[in-house]
Design an enzyme around this catalytic site. Sequence first.
Site, PDB file in Angstrom:
ATOM      1  N   LYS A 115       0.828  -1.213   0.000  1.00 43.05           N
ATOM      2  CA  LYS A 115       0.000   0.000   0.000  1.00 43.05           C
ATOM      3  C   LYS A 115       0.867   1.269   0.000  1.00 43.05           C
ATOM      4  CE  LYS A 115      -3.813  -2.222  -0.443  1.00 43.05           C
ATOM      5  NZ  LYS A 115      -4.390  -3.133   0.466  1.00 43.05           N
TER       6      LYS A 115
HETATM    7  C1  LIG Z   1      -5.613  -4.158   0.705  1.00 38.59           C
HETATM    8  C2  LIG Z   1      -7.076  -3.900   0.750  1.00 38.59           C
HETATM    9  C3  LIG Z   1      -7.847  -4.174   1.886  1.00 38.59           C
HETATM   10  C4  LIG Z   1      -7.312  -4.941   3.052  1.00 38.59           C
HETATM   11  O1  LIG Z   1      -6.235  -4.348   3.657  1.00 38.59           O
HETATM   12  P1  LIG Z   1      -5.429  -5.161   4.795  1.00 38.59           P
HETATM   13  O2  LIG Z   1      -4.689  -4.094   5.510  1.00 38.59           O
HETATM   14  O3  LIG Z   1      -4.541  -6.132   4.091  1.00 38.59           O
HETATM   15  O4  LIG Z   1      -6.432  -5.825   5.646  1.00 38.59           O
HETATM   16  C5  LIG Z   1      -9.166  -3.787   1.911  1.00 38.59           C
HETATM   17  N1  LIG Z   1      -9.721  -3.178   0.859  1.00 38.59           N
HETATM   18  C6  LIG Z   1      -9.031  -2.922  -0.266  1.00 38.59           C
HETATM   19  C7  LIG Z   1      -9.718  -2.224  -1.394  1.00 38.59           C
HETATM   20  C8  LIG Z   1      -7.692  -3.298  -0.367  1.00 38.59           C
HETATM   21  O5  LIG Z   1      -7.023  -3.104  -1.498  1.00 38.59           O
END
Ligand SMILES: *Cc1c(COP(=O)(O)O)cnc(C)c1O
Length: 400
Positions: free
Chosen positions: A196
């Site tokens: 991210k």
């Molecule tokens: C990555 C992601 C999540 C989940 O994030 P985590 O921190 O891995 O739980 C939720 N929604 C979207 C759209 C994502 O891309």
Amino acid sequence: MSDTLALHGGAPVRATQLPFHRPSLGPEEEAEVLDTLRSGWLTTGPKTKRFEADFAGYIGAPHAIAVNSCTAGLHLALAALGVGPGDEVVTTPMTFAASANVVVHVGATPVFADCLPGTLTIDPKEIGRRITPRTKALLVVHYIGIPCAMDEIVALAAAHRLPVIEDAAHAIETVYRGRKVGRLGRVAAFSFYATKNLTTGEGGMVTTEDPDLADRIRILSLHGISRDAWKRYTSEGYRHYEILEAGYKYNLSDLQSCLGIHQLRKLDGFWAQRQALVAAYDAGLADLPELRPVPQAAAAGNRNAHHLYPVLVQHERLKTDRDGVMTALQAENIGLGVHFRAVHLSPFYTRKFGTRRGQCPVAEDASDRLISLPFFPAMTREDVASVLEAVRKVVRYYRR
Ligand SMILES: *Cc1c(COP(=O)(O)O)cnc(C)c1O
């Protein structure tokens, strides 16, 4: 340079693999982690408090609660809002598994509303068509950091007295009509997963302007106990905690917050680097009708977070499909992802909720076309050039 695809024994465009993503971590993060290791306090404590305060400041939200994933944050939001069995939550199929899975975790039913062509964010008109007396919340996703049509969504939600939950996993830097994401609905959840825009390895944050909701989420995030464990040993003397609810174990550790503190300071610099990558890719693909980028130019008053660089394969122009293009590109040593295949078409949802093809045609069409190209701040001009060269080589081979 050989025209023979690496897939067919030719020389690959790149001698070594270009990863789909590589996090940008530096000496500041390393020093902060070392400081925490030597301090003897590893779990939720002073570093997490600092990260929460810094993050709240960045978003401009009065409350930020650090959690160990965005998934946990979305789950807590639903639980704290009292969403449960018999309830429906309207969400988008163009998202990661987590956005829909958390609805199932609280015992409710996800109802999928189709996306807008172009941005692939949830279509407010489609939300309107799916609201029933059982609808308890709207869970919207700012896909690749493009803000959803929040004015329309919030107006619709207000008319039906429904809370809006923002899945802001892609969207820390996003601004909508001059307002920060994370304050556009009742509550928002951010992700600090390894790929991210800001990473703590694993981690997340919840923001809200509602003090009671913030309290409930904080308590639920740590076993449902009445105060943070680290506050128990202060000069106020020993204070017992009380179990108020059967909460969860969703707290973020200080080791992880160490990364977050410094990643946050670098966030806007990373954003500018990704914005330049979008411009380079857009220019390099402009004369290639076979691969159409998801348009990332921000509307007036908006800032898009540019989390990913997805393109839509125009398979009608090719002798292969999306998967064929991916296989050929991977052989050229280009790392790829798919964001996303429509969630309502996955086996669990079709089996459990009877969802099927035809219910969300825009998302379904994109689902069969999307490829995410390598995209991370440290990518060089040469990296981008090699991706474009590989894309051209593969398209030339498969062109009708
Ligand atoms: C990555 C992601 C999540 C989940 O994030 P985590 O921190 O891995 O739980 C939720 N929604 C979207 C759209 C994502 O891309």
